[in-house]
Design a protein around this motif. Structure first.
Motif, PDB file in Angstrom:
ATOM      1  N   VAL A   1       0.837  -1.201   0.000  1.00  0.00           N
ATOM      2  CA  VAL A   1       0.000   0.000   0.000  1.00  0.00           C
ATOM      3  C   VAL A   1       0.872   1.251   0.000  1.00  0.00           C
ATOM      4  N   LEU A   2       1.943   1.245   0.775  1.00  0.00           N
ATOM      5  CA  LEU A   2       2.857   2.396   0.775  1.00  0.00           C
ATOM      6  C   LEU A   2       3.421   2.639  -0.622  1.00  0.00           C
ATOM      7  N   ASP A   3       3.813   1.584  -1.281  1.00  0.00           N
ATOM      8  CA  ASP A   3       4.365   1.721  -2.634  1.00  0.00           C
ATOM      9  C   ASP A   3       3.322   2.296  -3.583  1.00  0.00           C
ATOM     10  N   LEU A  43       0.724   4.179  -2.912  1.00  0.00           N
ATOM     11  CA  LEU A  43       0.471   5.589  -2.612  1.00  0.00           C
ATOM     12  C   LEU A  43       1.607   6.476  -3.120  1.00  0.00           C
ATOM     13  N   ARG A  44       2.841   6.011  -2.936  1.00  0.00           N
ATOM     14  CA  ARG A  44       3.980   6.798  -3.442  1.00  0.00           C
ATOM     15  C   ARG A  44       3.920   6.918  -4.959  1.00  0.00           C
ATOM     16  N   GLU A  45       3.582   5.820  -5.633  1.00  0.00           N
ATOM     17  CA  GLU A  45       3.472   5.857  -7.099  1.00  0.00           C
ATOM     18  C   GLU A  45       2.425   6.866  -7.556  1.00  0.00           C
ATOM     19  N   ALA A  46       1.380   7.043  -6.732  1.00  0.00           N
ATOM     20  CA  ALA A  46       0.314   7.984  -7.085  1.00  0.00           C
ATOM     21  C   ALA A  46       0.659   9.417  -6.681  1.00  0.00           C
ATOM     22  N   GLY A  47       1.852   9.620  -6.125  1.00  0.00           N
ATOM     23  CA  GLY A  47       2.258  10.964  -5.727  1.00  0.00           C
ATOM     24  C   GLY A  47       1.725  11.401  -4.382  1.00  0.00           C
ATOM     25  N   VAL A  48       1.353  10.435  -3.531  1.00  0.00           N
ATOM     26  CA  VAL A  48       0.826  10.750  -2.205  1.00  0.00           C
ATOM     27  C   VAL A  48       1.935  10.599  -1.174  1.00  0.00           C
ATOM     28  N   GLU A  49       2.156  11.636  -0.398  1.00  0.00           N
ATOM     29  CA  GLU A  49       3.128  11.579   0.693  1.00  0.00           C
ATOM     30  C   GLU A  49       2.400  11.134   1.963  1.00  0.00           C
ATOM     31  N   VAL A  50       2.745   9.966   2.465  1.00  0.00           N
ATOM     32  CA  VAL A  50       2.094   9.400   3.640  1.00  0.00           C
ATOM     33  C   VAL A  50       2.788   9.899   4.900  1.00  0.00           C
ATOM     34  N   LEU A  51       1.979  10.270   5.899  1.00  0.00           N
ATOM     35  CA  LEU A  51       2.521  10.777   7.152  1.00  0.00           C
ATOM     36  C   LEU A  51       1.918   9.980   8.308  1.00  0.00           C
ATOM     37  N   PRO A  52       2.590   8.909   8.762  1.00  0.00           N
ATOM     38  CA  PRO A  52       2.097   8.161   9.921  1.00  0.00           C
ATOM     39  C   PRO A  52       2.470   8.889  11.211  1.00  0.00           C
ATOM     40  N   LYS A  53       1.535   8.930  12.179  1.00  0.00           N
ATOM     41  CA  LYS A  53       1.753   9.707  13.398  1.00  0.00           C
ATOM     42  C   LYS A  53       1.308   8.915  14.623  1.00  0.00           C
ATOM     43  N   LEU A  54       1.899   9.248  15.752  1.00  0.00           N
ATOM     44  CA  LEU A  54       1.612   8.563  17.006  1.00  0.00           C
ATOM     45  C   LEU A  54       0.734   9.439  17.885  1.00  0.00           C
ATOM     46  N   ALA A  55      -0.363   8.867  18.381  1.00  0.00           N
ATOM     47  CA  ALA A  55      -1.225   9.566  19.327  1.00  0.00           C
ATOM     48  C   ALA A  55      -0.898   9.188  20.760  1.00  0.00           C
ATOM     49  N   SER A  56      -0.656   7.886  21.014  1.00  0.00           N
ATOM     50  CA  SER A  56      -0.508   7.420  22.387  1.00  0.00           C
ATOM     51  C   SER A  56       0.093   6.023  22.402  1.00  0.00           C
ATOM     52  N   THR A  57       0.699   5.674  23.543  1.00  0.00           N
ATOM     53  CA  THR A  57       1.101   4.286  23.800  1.00  0.00           C
ATOM     54  C   THR A  57       0.487   3.799  25.107  1.00  0.00           C
ATOM     55  N   GLN A  58      -0.633   4.407  25.519  1.00  0.00           N
ATOM     56  CA  GLN A  58      -1.264   3.987  26.768  1.00  0.00           C
ATOM     57  C   GLN A  58      -1.711   2.524  26.673  1.00  0.00           C
ATOM     58  N   PHE A  59      -1.735   1.874  27.805  1.00  0.00           N
ATOM     59  CA  PHE A  59      -2.071   0.455  27.909  1.00  0.00           C
ATOM     60  C   PHE A  59      -1.098  -0.422  27.107  1.00  0.00           C
ATOM     61  N   GLY A  60       0.072   0.119  26.740  1.00  0.00           N
ATOM     62  CA  GLY A  60       1.033  -0.654  25.963  1.00  0.00           C
ATOM     63  C   GLY A  60       0.592  -0.914  24.544  1.00  0.00           C
ATOM     64  N   LEU A  61      -0.302  -0.074  24.016  1.00  0.00           N
ATOM     65  CA  LEU A  61      -0.795  -0.207  22.649  1.00  0.00           C
ATOM     66  C   LEU A  61      -0.149   0.842  21.758  1.00  0.00           C
ATOM     67  N   ALA A  62       0.017   0.514  20.493  1.00  0.00           N
ATOM     68  CA  ALA A  62       0.400   1.511  19.500  1.00  0.00           C
ATOM     69  C   ALA A  62      -0.881   2.145  18.969  1.00  0.00           C
ATOM     70  N   ASP A  63      -1.147   3.379  19.369  1.00  0.00           N
ATOM     71  CA  ASP A  63      -2.327   4.118  18.931  1.00  0.00           C
ATOM     72  C   ASP A  63      -1.849   5.117  17.877  1.00  0.00           C
ATOM     73  N   VAL A  64      -2.097   4.807  16.615  1.00  0.00           N
ATOM     74  CA  VAL A  64      -1.509   5.569  15.515  1.00  0.00           C
ATOM     75  C   VAL A  64      -2.597   6.105  14.590  1.00  0.00           C
ATOM     76  N   HIS A  65      -2.225   7.116  13.822  1.00  0.00           N
ATOM     77  CA  HIS A  65      -3.099   7.585  12.748  1.00  0.00           C
ATOM     78  C   HIS A  65      -2.241   7.943  11.545  1.00  0.00           C
ATOM     79  N   VAL A  66      -2.834   7.798  10.389  1.00  0.00           N
ATOM     80  CA  VAL A  66      -2.138   8.057   9.132  1.00  0.00           C
ATOM     81  C   VAL A  66      -2.860   9.162   8.386  1.00  0.00           C
ATOM     82  N   VAL A  67      -2.132  10.197   8.047  1.00  0.00           N
ATOM     83  CA  VAL A  67      -2.638  11.270   7.198  1.00  0.00           C
ATOM     84  C   VAL A  67      -1.679  11.385   6.021  1.00  0.00           C
ATOM     85  N   GLY A  68      -1.888  12.368   5.193  1.00  0.00           N
ATOM     86  CA  GLY A  68      -0.981  12.498   4.058  1.00  0.00           C
ATOM     87  C   GLY A  68      -1.390  13.635   3.159  1.00  0.00           C
TER      88      GLY A  68
END
Length: 495
Positions: free
Chosen positions: A217-219, A221-246
């Motif tokens: 999927v990353l490949d 999106l890059r081919e389509a000229g989309v710059e992906v920006l994955p971001k971290l919201a929290s690691t509470q409860f030992g979880l990776a709480d992430v969001h992806v914008v671009g």
């Protein structure tokens, strides 16, 4: 697709959704990336339509996801409509049933300043305490996912808060459905004041990504000229709480519905960081196509949808829309890409610090692939929290609405905040919340349990007016109008 060639999970969902008519189709043409996105809709005998979108590594997975989301919308609503409601106050029910058999509305997290006291009459419905099987009564507006789930109207004082979809889950087993619901609750609690207008700008460097779907999927999106920006919201409860914008590397001057792809976002929380990133990335790709299809002109919809779809949509009455969401999305649709990007740059697209993907919490690969194992893991992490469930469905197609008192959601849209939200904002030294007397006009007292007030060291407040200003023009990142509502209400009249 013929019934014989249909995925068994889709077949089970369709059987559970009966009676009624369902349709699904690929809407990936709404976005130039071409990644798989499926729209599904359901029409019941009363003419009420529900719609959903699904995504996945391929169209088959996207179709399963679309029917799962459709089941989340239809089955719990149908169950709630058949469920008898009890009108009483919290205090009255506690005297009658005992405190442990009634959910405290304060613990379910109310809007700051809400007109609530334990003697106020409410409408109540039964839920089940997961760990003991006991029946626990909960306010109907917390059990519902939208206003139409509550036929017959509110009690005399009105509903305590706007119903939201947080905590819905569906799956081929009860464990998968509930795991889905709990992950959403954990995700939204973790990012309630940590993304969108409150984004802290923590960018994830993808230094160690082994998942082949994520790479693919990353490949693309890059081919389509989309710059992906994955971001971290929290690691509470030992979880990776992430969001992806671009954003597009060269956005040009795209206008209207096409420019809305800049506002796309995908979110996920999971004990396995690889699973969290994959889900958020796929949801981001889905969001790009969904926003164009849902909020673009009807001419765009007609180009993408199969014959008959628009006629069926327009034949069903448009539900009442939240005015703020509708007007804010209308303003967005009038902007071109550069102007939309200007709105997003200070927060959604901000880059203030970086964290390595390999530094996020995780579990051994594949260790939680079994839904029962994942559910057990989540319940262990939530050991200090009650878990209440309203379940429905049947063999191969289950849906739930889960409530976890103390977990928070919709802080920046509906001012719902409790002890955890106040504490998080104070730890950031953010002026939106604090402990002590209400300091200024626009701030409102936060409803706290006695235990929460003691842990915070006194009464708390949340500045509702300042939160509204903080969100400002970004409100459609929180609440969107229904599909095609923008086009159907053009020129001021619903179609």
């Amino acid at each position: 697709m013929s019934a014989a060639g249909e995925h068994p999970v889709v077949r089970a969902y369709r059987a559970a959704l009966a009676p009624g008519e369902q349709q699904d189709f690929d809407i990936s043409a709404a976005d130039r990336t071409g990644l798989p996105v499926v729209s599904a809709d359901h029409l019941d005998a009363a003419g009420v339509r529900k719609g959903a979108c699904g995504y996945g590594a391929d169209l088959g997975q996207a179709r399963v996801g679309a029917y799962g989301e459709l089941a989340e919308e239809v089955l719990p609503a149908r169950h709630l409509a058949r469920t008898g409601r009890r009108r009483a106050s919290y205090a009255e029910l506690v005297r009658e049933r005992g405190r442990d058999r009634v959910a405290d509305p304060v613990g379910l997290v109310l809007p700051a300043g809400a007109d609530y006291g334990p003697e106020r009459p409410l409408e109540w419905v039964p839920a089940r305490r997961l760990r003991t099987g006991e029946e626990v009564l909960v306010p109907a507006e917390f059990a519902a996912s939208c206003g139409s789930d509550l036929p017959g109207g509110p009690p005399p004082g009105g509903w305590l808060t706007t119903p939201v979809t947080n905590g819905l889950g569906a799956g081929d087993t009860p464990e998968r459905a509930l795991s889905h619901a709990l992950l959403e609750i954990l995700q939204r609690d973790g990012n309630a004041t940590a993304h969108r207008a409150m984004d802290q700008g923590v960018v994830i460097d993808l230094d160690e990504v082994g998942d082949p779907v994520t790479h693919r999927v990353l490949d693309r999106l890059r081919e389509a000229g989309v710059e992906v920006l994955p971001k971290l919201a929290s690691t509470q409860f030992g979880l990776a709480d992430v969001h992806v914008v671009g954003t597009d590397a060269a956005p040009g001057t795209r206008e209207g519905a096409a420019a809305l792809t800049l506002t796309a976002c995908g979110e996920a929380a999971h004990p396995d960081r690889a699973a969290a990133l994959r889900k958020a990335l796929l949801e981001y790709a889905s969001s790009r196509a969904r926003k164009v299809f849902f909020h673009g002109p009807l001419e765009t919809v007609a180009r993408i949808a199969p014959p008959g779809y628009l006629e069926r949509e327009l034949s069903s009455p448009l539900a009442e829309q939240e005015p703020r969401a509708l007007s804010a999305m209308r303003r967005w649709a009038a902007l071109d890409a550069p102007r939309l990007r200007e709105l997003l740059e200070p927060t959604v697209l901000s880059r203030r610090s970086r964290v390595s993907f390999s530094a996020l919490p995780t579990v051994p690969p594949g260790s939680l692939d079994d839904p029962a194992a994942l559910l057990a893991d989540l319940l262990r992490r939530l050991a200090d929290f009650d878990v209440l469930v309203i379940g429905t469905g049947g063999p191969g197609a289950h849906a739930v609405k889960a409530l976890v008192p103390g977990m928070e959601v919709e802080t920046m849209s509906y001012a719902r905040i409790g002890e955890r939200g106040v504490r998080r904002l104070m730890e950031r030294e953010h002026p939106l919340a604090g402990v002590g007397p209400v300091p200024r006009p626009g701030a409102r007292p936060v409803h706290l349990t006695p235990e929460g007030r003691a842990r915070l060291g006194g009464p708390a407040w949340f500045d509702v007016a300042a939160a509204r200003r903080t969100v400002g023009a970004l409100y459609p990142l929180y609440r969107e109008p229904d599909r095609h509502a923008l086009a159907r209400t053009a020129a001021g009249a619903a179609r």
